[in-house]
Design a protein around this motif. Structure first.
Motif, PDB file in Angstrom:
ATOM      1  N   SER A 392       6.817  -4.034  12.811  1.00 46.45           N
ATOM      2  CA  SER A 392       5.412  -4.274  12.536  1.00 46.45           C
ATOM      3  C   SER A 392       4.701  -3.630  11.511  1.00 46.45           C
ATOM      4  CB  SER A 392       4.922  -4.110  13.927  1.00 46.45           C
ATOM      5  OG  SER A 392       5.636  -4.993  14.970  1.00 46.45           O
ATOM      6  N   GLY A 393       3.884  -4.344  10.823  1.00 47.19           N
ATOM      7  CA  GLY A 393       3.087  -3.926   9.915  1.00 47.19           C
ATOM      8  C   GLY A 393       3.356  -4.289   8.267  1.00 47.19           C
ATOM      9  N   TYR A 394       2.634  -3.764   7.378  1.00 48.35           N
ATOM     10  CA  TYR A 394       3.068  -4.073   5.830  1.00 48.35           C
ATOM     11  C   TYR A 394       4.136  -3.647   5.652  1.00 48.35           C
ATOM     12  CZ  TYR A 394       2.504  -3.786   1.174  1.00 48.35           C
ATOM     13  OH  TYR A 394       2.806  -3.922  -0.405  1.00 48.35           O
ATOM     14  N   MET A 709      -2.893 -13.767  16.155  1.00 46.79           N
ATOM     15  CA  MET A 709      -2.056 -15.013  16.659  1.00 46.79           C
ATOM     16  C   MET A 709      -0.776 -15.288  15.665  1.00 46.79           C
ATOM     17  SD  MET A 709      -5.412 -17.420  15.980  1.00 46.79           S
ATOM     18  CE  MET A 709      -4.766 -19.212  16.521  1.00 46.79           C
ATOM     19  N   GLY A 710      -0.533 -14.186  14.773  1.00 49.34           N
ATOM     20  CA  GLY A 710       0.750 -14.039  14.135  1.00 49.34           C
ATOM     21  C   GLY A 710       1.592 -13.042  14.552  1.00 49.34           C
ATOM     22  N   GLU A 711       2.535 -12.608  13.504  1.00 48.51           N
ATOM     23  CA  GLU A 711       3.899 -11.812  14.100  1.00 48.51           C
ATOM     24  C   GLU A 711       3.853 -10.519  13.306  1.00 48.51           C
ATOM     25  OE1 GLU A 711       7.871 -13.743  14.796  1.00 48.51           O
ATOM     26  OE2 GLU A 711       6.842 -15.519  14.197  1.00 48.51           O
ATOM     27  N   LEU A 712       4.292  -9.566  13.894  1.00 47.64           N
ATOM     28  CA  LEU A 712       4.589  -8.377  13.210  1.00 47.64           C
ATOM     29  C   LEU A 712       3.379  -7.785  12.621  1.00 47.64           C
ATOM     30  CD1 LEU A 712       7.880  -9.594  11.912  1.00 47.64           C
ATOM     31  CD2 LEU A 712       7.925  -7.766  13.651  1.00 47.64           C
ATOM     32  N   THR A 713       2.526  -7.698  13.237  1.00 44.52           N
ATOM     33  CA  THR A 713       1.143  -7.005  12.926  1.00 44.52           C
ATOM     34  C   THR A 713       1.079  -5.648  13.486  1.00 44.52           C
ATOM     35  OG1 THR A 713       0.037  -9.038  12.590  1.00 44.52           O
ATOM     36  CG2 THR A 713      -1.351  -7.340  12.815  1.00 44.52           C
ATOM     37  N   PRO A 736       7.112  -9.534  17.484  1.00 42.17           N
ATOM     38  CA  PRO A 736       6.271  -8.368  18.123  1.00 42.17           C
ATOM     39  C   PRO A 736       5.039  -8.074  17.299  1.00 42.17           C
ATOM     40  CG  PRO A 736       8.639  -7.615  17.631  1.00 42.17           C
ATOM     41  CD  PRO A 736       8.443  -8.876  17.055  1.00 42.17           C
ATOM     42  N   ASN A 737       4.210  -7.435  18.002  1.00 38.97           N
ATOM     43  CA  ASN A 737       2.834  -7.059  17.620  1.00 38.97           C
ATOM     44  C   ASN A 737       2.700  -5.600  18.113  1.00 38.97           C
ATOM     45  OD1 ASN A 737       1.845  -9.320  15.717  1.00 38.97           O
ATOM     46  ND2 ASN A 737       2.041 -10.359  17.653  1.00 38.97           N
ATOM     47  N   VAL A 738       1.830  -4.747  17.391  1.00 37.19           N
ATOM     48  CA  VAL A 738       1.402  -3.538  17.873  1.00 37.19           C
ATOM     49  C   VAL A 738      -0.044  -3.151  17.663  1.00 37.19           C
ATOM     50  CG1 VAL A 738       2.105  -0.973  17.575  1.00 37.19           C
ATOM     51  CG2 VAL A 738       3.864  -2.660  17.240  1.00 37.19           C
ATOM     52  N   PHE A 739      -0.619  -2.616  18.781  1.00 36.53           N
ATOM     53  CA  PHE A 739      -2.033  -1.594  18.724  1.00 36.53           C
ATOM     54  C   PHE A 739      -1.657  -0.156  19.000  1.00 36.53           C
ATOM     55  CE2 PHE A 739      -3.067  -5.913  20.373  1.00 36.53           C
ATOM     56  CZ  PHE A 739      -3.875  -6.356  19.546  1.00 36.53           C
ATOM     57  N   LEU A 740      -1.897   0.593  18.168  1.00 35.38           N
ATOM     58  CA  LEU A 740      -1.748   1.890  18.000  1.00 35.38           C
ATOM     59  C   LEU A 740      -2.744   2.837  17.862  1.00 35.38           C
ATOM     60  CD1 LEU A 740       0.539   4.310  17.972  1.00 35.38           C
ATOM     61  CD2 LEU A 740       0.638   3.585  15.490  1.00 35.38           C
ATOM     62  N   ASP A 741      -2.852   3.787  18.612  1.00 33.59           N
ATOM     63  CA  ASP A 741      -3.953   4.870  18.548  1.00 33.59           C
ATOM     64  C   ASP A 741      -5.578   4.176  18.314  1.00 33.59           C
ATOM     65  OD1 ASP A 741      -2.146   6.942  18.787  1.00 33.59           O
ATOM     66  OD2 ASP A 741      -1.665   7.068  16.624  1.00 33.59           O
ATOM     67  N   SER A 742      -5.678   3.529  19.210  1.00 35.45           N
ATOM     68  CA  SER A 742      -6.894   2.767  19.200  1.00 35.45           C
ATOM     69  C   SER A 742      -7.812   2.831  20.208  1.00 35.45           C
ATOM     70  CB  SER A 742      -6.699   1.139  18.804  1.00 35.45           C
ATOM     71  OG  SER A 742      -5.982   1.094  17.599  1.00 35.45           O
ATOM     72  N   GLU A 743      -9.112   2.576  20.288  1.00 36.20           N
ATOM     73  CA  GLU A 743      -9.858   2.723  21.532  1.00 36.20           C
ATOM     74  C   GLU A 743     -11.176   1.781  21.466  1.00 36.20           C
ATOM     75  OE1 GLU A 743     -12.875   6.232  23.390  1.00 36.20           O
ATOM     76  OE2 GLU A 743     -11.984   6.285  21.273  1.00 36.20           O
ATOM     77  N   CYS A 761       4.222  -7.476  22.662  1.00 38.34           N
ATOM     78  CA  CYS A 761       3.118  -6.666  22.083  1.00 38.34           C
ATOM     79  C   CYS A 761       3.117  -5.237  22.792  1.00 38.34           C
ATOM     80  CB  CYS A 761       1.854  -7.347  22.178  1.00 38.34           C
ATOM     81  SG  CYS A 761       0.595  -6.327  21.317  1.00 38.34           S
ATOM     82  N   LEU A 762       2.852  -4.149  21.915  1.00 34.93           N
ATOM     83  CA  LEU A 762       2.977  -2.816  22.242  1.00 34.93           C
ATOM     84  C   LEU A 762       1.563  -2.134  22.278  1.00 34.93           C
ATOM     85  CD1 LEU A 762       4.141  -0.179  23.060  1.00 34.93           C
ATOM     86  CD2 LEU A 762       4.552   0.111  20.390  1.00 34.93           C
ATOM     87  N   TYR A 763       0.889  -1.859  23.786  1.00 34.02           N
ATOM     88  CA  TYR A 763      -0.239  -1.184  23.346  1.00 34.02           C
ATOM     89  C   TYR A 763       0.142   0.459  23.482  1.00 34.02           C
ATOM     90  CZ  TYR A 763      -2.844  -5.252  24.363  1.00 34.02           C
ATOM     91  OH  TYR A 763      -3.463  -6.561  24.213  1.00 34.02           O
ATOM     92  N   ASP A 764      -0.008   1.352  22.498  1.00 36.49           N
ATOM     93  CA  ASP A 764       0.559   2.491  22.183  1.00 36.49           C
ATOM     94  C   ASP A 764      -0.496   3.388  22.007  1.00 36.49           C
ATOM     95  OD1 ASP A 764       1.848   4.837  21.567  1.00 36.49           O
ATOM     96  OD2 ASP A 764       3.393   3.361  20.192  1.00 36.49           O
ATOM     97  N   ASN A 765      -0.810   4.150  23.052  1.00 35.24           N
ATOM     98  CA  ASN A 765      -1.903   5.260  22.953  1.00 35.24           C
ATOM     99  C   ASN A 765      -3.219   4.603  22.698  1.00 35.24           C
ATOM    100  OD1 ASN A 765      -0.895   8.299  22.826  1.00 35.24           O
ATOM    101  ND2 ASN A 765       0.947   7.100  22.020  1.00 35.24           N
ATOM    102  N   VAL A 766      -3.397   3.615  23.392  1.00 37.54           N
ATOM    103  CA  VAL A 766      -4.583   2.620  23.455  1.00 37.54           C
ATOM    104  C   VAL A 766      -5.368   3.287  24.440  1.00 37.54           C
ATOM    105  CG1 VAL A 766      -5.749   0.559  23.588  1.00 37.54           C
ATOM    106  CG2 VAL A 766      -3.686   0.889  22.198  1.00 37.54           C
ATOM    107  N   ASN A 767      -6.646   3.484  24.390  1.00 39.56           N
ATOM    108  CA  ASN A 767      -7.665   4.113  25.206  1.00 39.56           C
ATOM    109  C   ASN A 767      -8.620   2.793  25.396  1.00 39.56           C
ATOM    110  OD1 ASN A 767      -9.819   4.956  26.822  1.00 39.56           O
ATOM    111  ND2 ASN A 767     -10.150   6.793  25.538  1.00 39.56           N
TER     112      ASN A 767
END
Length: 871
Positions: A392-394, A709-713, A736-743, A761-767
């Motif tokens: 996921s990501g650029y 709404m898309g993929e691999l973000t 997959p999609n990812v939210f990382l280190d976010s609050e 989808c992954l919520y990784d270290n999300v507060n």
């Protein structure tokens, strides 16, 4: 035609548990459908119960009460009566657990007499407003004085009773005689002779039924059978489901047995070191040849073989494997079924012997750092495991976002800057691309750029960059009342499939997390091809996950039961061996023959653009501060907030785009999103962004600052306040999609997969408050919102449930384990908890995504995602 006497409650004196200033109890008996009674929030919260009592003036007989509710968000209600307001008896009671309560509900009961009539309402969600538009009390002369018909039951030919909404599994071209039984309010069986009995199939092409209850199945699918009985003025109904399968469709039933191994989707299949291997069982539908091999997955060592063997139709075969599972690691049992030499199908099973590191303090048991320093995954018995999210990501993850040199520099002009900036975009779009696919950056110098329209980027390689996010930097100020996207990044067309390349998947089961797929014909494919992997979900799968039996939405608008649908995974082929395709990123939902199976097809996407970025600026929105509201999701609140909606909706909407980014943005006063990523967007990074102070009514469709709404973000290092769904994924998103280190803080609702089966989808270290659950009837039937989701080292509040046929994972959460919407008194059917581990303590590694990136590409890839703009 019923003989219904006058409304005895009309304009009578009423008392109640509480009432709002503009929604008094007298409105419930005024005959006016535009007024209503609404009790106070403190009353609702006190004991989840409210009541209203009508004084009829004298003892009068009655046997019917009509309720018109603004919503049916109630657990149940009771009708009580009394001659003196002291001694009370129950005339009728209904709970919502079987089919819900209609917004226009009619209570019929044996005739009683009383002066006082009380309605007691139980609320399952006291935070929601309860509103009663009208209560009517009648004496219905068509209703007999004796026991009434209370319920009806469908029965088999031997009159064995079926539970309401039970599922019967039948084969095609089967017949079944259904009988109907009635039960009276006194518990006795009704003599239904003289009553009206009607049978109905809601999918007669799958299974039909005649007026005598003779049922015939026709084709594979699911049919809803309903029986309606009217007896002595009372109508009751019941229903069952018929799940029709074709006995010729399954190639074989294949299963394992082992005395100590869990064989359940989403739960690790673990056996003790030194245990015997599981036994393989096969019952083929037709004669065929089978072979199998037992492998140690990490080393590839073949430990045992089942050499090619002819097996006969409809005969169960058991194949034990010699030896013991002495070596730690995951084992794979590969099975091949040969109908002919050319017609081959594949299946596989998995089990794991844990090594000494598994279960080590501070680590998960199902994904942990092994002796190599890389993650080890423990799958379930069909191979489903926590996904590798690192693509996921650029650039497909771990690629440094480029710093693109400026080719134009603009300063703000007086008045509207829409055309000023758009002309610059158009100019750069006409220039050639570099070898890296870039055209150049348009630098917006410090200042305020008033923009009344939308800016459109429709060519690759263009970056729009400001000179800072603070008040002295670059500000795009969205002026005017036009509802719009301030910036639209979009190619000219979505990917187009090439039907001539279409080929069927021949794995009986492709597990979630797999990058490997066998296909019928691989000759049309080459390494580097862009493909769509299609995962089909048929009617039988929709029924298996319960999404054709969603409780009716207890407000106007109703519930839409799910039709069959498919998911499209956008992938690149990295390797081909025979008829096996290797993919660049894992499949985020199991593909299974019985639920519709799948296929692979090439596509072309010349209409998509890439390497587009927006960075290092601030966006603000003009709004009318005189427009305010207090309602929150339709319920009356106590705080006044700014609620103008005639202004810009999103800062950025992007679609038909790949390998693009948004970074270092501060957004204020938007209505919907800072960034909404469309369905045909892929490999997008959104990072180091802040979204504050939304301006909108707080209700559905608003305040989704990061809406995928898309993929691999990849969304990382994001912060937001006053959102409804801060980190949200839309319906049927393939992942997959990812939210990382976010609050997110000051939330009005939860971060979540928002509706209708998005996956991976992954919520990784999300507060923040995160809910991954069956959303039931919400939003017209959003149901199971997310599958194969992972919450990793999250903080604050978490809900995570297991959807049928899939799993969700909650590992290392610190904070509250929230209360899911379901089960509840309105729908008490069981929902299983997700796979929970280490609740109350974070686990190692700190970040699942970062470690997966490290494992796949090394430390440089991790360093590439950790910095901001390299100035």
């Amino acid at each position: 035609m019923s003989v219904l006497l006058a409304n005895l409650a009309l304009h009578r004196t009423v008392t109640c548990s509480s009432e709002s200033a503009d929604a008094a109890s007298c409105h419930a008996v005024d005959g006016d459908m535009s007024t209503l009674w609404q009790p106070l929030g403190s009353d609702r919260m006190d004991d989840n119960r409210v009541w209203l009592m009508v004084d009829l003036g004298q003892n009068v007989p009655f046997n019917q009460v009509n309720l018109k509710l603004a919503s049916g968000f109630i657990s149940g209600y009771r009708i009580l009566y009394s001659p003196d307001n002291l001694l009370w008896q129950t005339a009728f009671q209904r709970d919502a657990s079987r089919g819900g309560i209609s917004t226009q509900d009619i209570a019929l009961f044996s005739k009683v007499a009383g002066r006082y009539v009380k309605l007691e309402v139980d609320l399952f969600d006291p935070e929601r407003d309860f509103q009663l538009i009208q209560l009517e009390i009648h004496d219905n002369l068509d209703i007999p004085t004796g026991p009434l018909l209370e319920r009806v039951i469908l029965c088999d030919p031997q009159f064995n009773e079926y539970e309401d909404e039970v599922t019967l599994t039948l084969q095609t071209n089967s017949q079944l005689k259904l009988h109907i039984k009635g039960i009276l309010t006194n518990g006795e069986e009704a003599d239904l002779v003289g009553g009206s009995i009607a049978f109905e199939s809601r999918h007669s092409g799958v299974a039909s039924i005649d007026e005598m209850g003779n049922l015939t199945t026709h084709k594979v699918g699911v049919a809803h059978m309903k029986a309606t009985v009217t007896w002595q003025g009372v109508t009751k109904e019941t229903s069952i489901f018929i799940d029709v399968n074709d006995p010729s469709e399954p190639l074989a039933d294949i299963w394992l047995t082992h005395p100590a191994m869990a064989m359940e989707i989403g739960h690790p299949a673990i056996i003790a070191a030194g245990s015997s291997f599981p036994e393989l069982h096969i019952m083929p539908a037709d004669a065929m040849t089978v072979k199998a091999v037992l492998l140690h997955a990490a080393t590839g060592e073949a430990l045992a073989h089942l050499h090619k063997q002819q097996i006969e139709a409809l005969t169960e075969y058991t194949f034990p494997f010699p030896g013991r599972a002495d070596q730690a690691g995951t084992y794979q049992l590969r099975v091949e079924l040969f109908l002919t030499d050319e017609l081959i199908f594949y299946d596989a099973f998995y089990f794991t012997v844990l090594d000494r590191i598994a279960g080590k303090a501070g680590q998960s048991q199902i994904v942990y750092l092994g002796e190599s320093g890389k993650l080890t995954y423990v799958p379930d018995y069909k191979g489903n495991q926590i996904l590798d999210f690192s693509n996921s990501g650029y650039g497909g993850g771990g690629i440094l976002i480029p710093f693109v040199e400026p080719v134009l520099s603009l300063s703000a002009v007086d008045g509207d800057n829409t055309e000023h900036i758009q002309n610059a975009i158009n100019l750069v779009a006409a220039w050639p691309q570099s070898a890296e696919g870039l055209r150049g950056t348009i630098l917006l110098r410090k200042g305020i750029y008033r923009v009344s329209g939308s800016l459109k980027i429709e060519a690759s390689g263009i970056v729009l960059r400001g000179e800072g996010t603070d008040e002295n930097g670059t500000l795009l100020y969205a002026t005017g009342k036009l509802k719009r996207n301030l910036i639209e990044i979009a190619g000219t067309s979505a990917p187009g499939m090439l039907p001539d390349t279409h080929t069927t998947i021949i794995d009986l089961y492709v597990p979630a997390g797999s990058r490997s797929i066998h296909v019928r014909n691989a000759s049309n494919f080459s390494v580097g091809n862009k493909v769509k992997v299609l995962r089909f979900g048929n009617e039988r799968w929709i029924h298996a996950i319960g999404m054709d039996t969603i409780r009716m939405r207890p407000v106007a608008g109703g519930t839409v039961q799910w039709p069959p649908f498919h998911l499209e995974f956008d992938r690149v082929i990295t390797h081909i061996e025979g008829n096996c395709l290797q993919l660049d990123a894992p499949i985020a939902n199991a593909i299974e023959k019985q639920w519709g199976w799948g296929s692979v097809v090439k596509y072309e996407d010349s209409g998509r653009i890439e390497h587009v970025g927006v960075e290092n600026m601030r966006v603000d929105v003009e709004y009318d501060p005189s427009i305010t509201d207090t309602r929150i999701d339709g319920n009356e609140g106590n705080t006044v907030y700014l609620a103008d909606e005639d202004h810009a909706i999103n800062f950025i909407y992007m679609d038909n785009v790949t390998n693009s980014w948004v970074r270092d943005i501060v957004g204020l006063h938007l209505q919907h999103a800072l960034v909404q990523v469309g369905r045909n967007a892929k490999w997008v990074t959104i990072q180091d962004c802040v979204v504050l102070a939304f301006i909108s009514v707080i209700t559905g469709g608003r305040r989704y600052p990061f809406h995928l709404m898309g993929e691999l973000t990849l969304v990382q290092r994001a912060y937001t306040e006053t959102a409804r769904h801060a980190f949200a994924v839309d319906a049927r998103v393939a992942g997959p999609n990812v939210f990382l280190d976010s609050e997110s803080t000051l939330d009005y609702n939860t971060s979540e997969p928002h509706h209708r089966w998005s996956v991976g989808c992954l919520y990784d270290n999300v507060n923040g408050r995160i809910h991954i659950q069956d959303r039931g009837w919400l939003g017209s039937g959003q149901g199971w919102a997310g599958a194969n989701y992972v919450a990793w080292n999250t903080t604050n509040e978490l809900v995570s449930q297991q959807p049928p046929t899939a799993q969700n994972y909650a590992i290392g959460h610190v904070g509250r384990q929230g209360k899911p919407l379901l089960p509840c008194p309105y729908d008490p059917r069981e929902r299983k908890q997700a796979y929970w581990e280490s609740l109350g303590q974070h686990v190692t590694p700190r970040s699942l995504y970062v470690q997966q990136l490290m494992d796949r590409l090394g430390p440089e890839a991790v360093a590439n995602i950790q910095g901001g703009i390299d100035r």
